[in-house]
Design a protein around this motif. Structure first.
Motif, PDB file in Angstrom:
ATOM      1  N   LEU A  65       0.870  -1.176   0.000  1.00  0.00           N
ATOM      2  CA  LEU A  65       0.000   0.000   0.000  1.00  0.00           C
ATOM      3  C   LEU A  65       0.902   1.219   0.000  1.00  0.00           C
ATOM      4  O   LEU A  65       1.852   1.282   0.784  1.00  0.00           O
ATOM      5  N   GLU A  66       0.616   2.207  -0.873  1.00  0.00           N
ATOM      6  CA  GLU A  66       1.455   3.403  -0.948  1.00  0.00           C
ATOM      7  C   GLU A  66       0.603   4.656  -1.016  1.00  0.00           C
ATOM      8  O   GLU A  66      -0.459   4.653  -1.634  1.00  0.00           O
ATOM      9  N   MET A  84      -5.354   2.926  11.394  1.00  0.00           N
ATOM     10  CA  MET A  84      -5.371   4.326  11.011  1.00  0.00           C
ATOM     11  C   MET A  84      -4.144   4.936  11.677  1.00  0.00           C
ATOM     12  O   MET A  84      -4.037   4.940  12.904  1.00  0.00           O
ATOM     13  N   ASP A  85      -3.212   5.422  10.858  1.00  0.00           N
ATOM     14  CA  ASP A  85      -1.944   5.914  11.369  1.00  0.00           C
ATOM     15  C   ASP A  85      -1.704   7.353  10.955  1.00  0.00           C
ATOM     16  O   ASP A  85      -2.059   7.760   9.846  1.00  0.00           O
ATOM     17  N   GLN A  86      -1.088   8.125  11.850  1.00  0.00           N
ATOM     18  CA  GLN A  86      -0.583   9.449  11.513  1.00  0.00           C
ATOM     19  C   GLN A  86       0.816   9.201  10.950  1.00  0.00           C
ATOM     20  O   GLN A  86       1.658   8.611  11.625  1.00  0.00           O
ATOM     21  N   VAL A  87       1.067   9.602   9.697  1.00  0.00           N
ATOM     22  CA  VAL A  87       2.311   9.231   9.022  1.00  0.00           C
ATOM     23  C   VAL A  87       2.956  10.436   8.345  1.00  0.00           C
ATOM     24  O   VAL A  87       2.309  11.456   8.111  1.00  0.00           O
ATOM     25  N   LYS A  92       4.568   3.993   2.875  1.00  0.00           N
ATOM     26  CA  LYS A  92       4.485   2.683   2.211  1.00  0.00           C
ATOM     27  C   LYS A  92       4.345   1.604   3.275  1.00  0.00           C
ATOM     28  O   LYS A  92       5.025   1.643   4.300  1.00  0.00           O
ATOM     29  N   LYS A  93       3.450   0.647   3.036  1.00  0.00           N
ATOM     30  CA  LYS A  93       3.282  -0.506   3.931  1.00  0.00           C
ATOM     31  C   LYS A  93       3.303  -1.765   3.088  1.00  0.00           C
ATOM     32  O   LYS A  93       2.544  -1.888   2.131  1.00  0.00           O
ATOM     33  N   ILE A 131      -2.244   0.461  -4.766  1.00  0.00           N
ATOM     34  CA  ILE A 131      -2.221  -0.873  -4.162  1.00  0.00           C
ATOM     35  C   ILE A 131      -1.578  -1.808  -5.170  1.00  0.00           C
ATOM     36  O   ILE A 131      -1.969  -1.841  -6.337  1.00  0.00           O
ATOM     37  N   THR A 132      -0.582  -2.564  -4.719  1.00  0.00           N
ATOM     38  CA  THR A 132       0.117  -3.537  -5.556  1.00  0.00           C
ATOM     39  C   THR A 132      -0.020  -4.914  -4.915  1.00  0.00           C
ATOM     40  O   THR A 132       0.187  -5.057  -3.707  1.00  0.00           O
TER      41      THR A 132
END
Length: 158
Positions: A65-66, A84-87, A92-93, A131-132
């Motif tokens: 996920l990007e 749900m993240d503050q980034v 990228k995950k 999304i890959t």
């Protein structure tokens, strides 16, 4: 602009509520909502995690996920697990998602929904997302006015 912010907030709230409803009837979290590790309970490698081939243990896929952009923002994501993240952008995950049971027939949802951020012109825009799955791009959104983010239903290849 107010409409875009309201739409984004509504979508994020809806997604959090929907993904939070994945618990079993006994109050425990469903095993389908947790991404399995690539090792078995004995600590050794899991033979079913060697690729996307289906087996009794499930079908494993590599998911990325990007979110593009710059600055800080919130990102809501679902890929086996959810959060749900503050980034800091870009973000990228990478994770492994294993389809098991009913997911082999029905599929498993993947999503990434970035919060609107201010651009250089002080406008609120939605960062591009991708999304890959197994090295192939399956969802992409570059429309700065689209609050939907990226979604994809991961289905069995067998």
């Amino acid at each position: 602009m107010r409409k875009a912010i309201t739409t984004a907030t509504t979508l994020l709230t809806t997604a959090v509520l929907l993904t939070g409803c994945g618990s079993g009837g006994d109050g425990s979290t469903s095993s389908a909502s947790k991404a399995p590790s690539a090792s078995s309970a004995s600590g050794g490698p899991d033979p079913s995690a060697s690729g996307a081939a289906g087996s009794a243990a499930g079908e494993t896929h590599q998911v990325t996920l990007e979110v593009k952009g710059s600055g800080k923002g919130q990102v809501l994501w679902t890929a086996g697990d959810n959060g749900m993240d503050q980034v800091d952008l870009p973000w990228k995950k990478q994770t492994t998602v294993t389809l098991k049971g009913a997911e082999l027939k029905l599929g498993a949802p993947l999503s990434v929904v970035p919060q609107a951020v201010q651009d250089a012109k002080a406008r609120f825009v939605f960062p591009a997302c991708t999304i890959t799955v197994d090295g192939k791009q399956v969802a992409h959104n570059e429309d700065e006015e689209n609050a939907k983010g990226c979604t994809y239903l991961l289905k069995s290849t067998s």
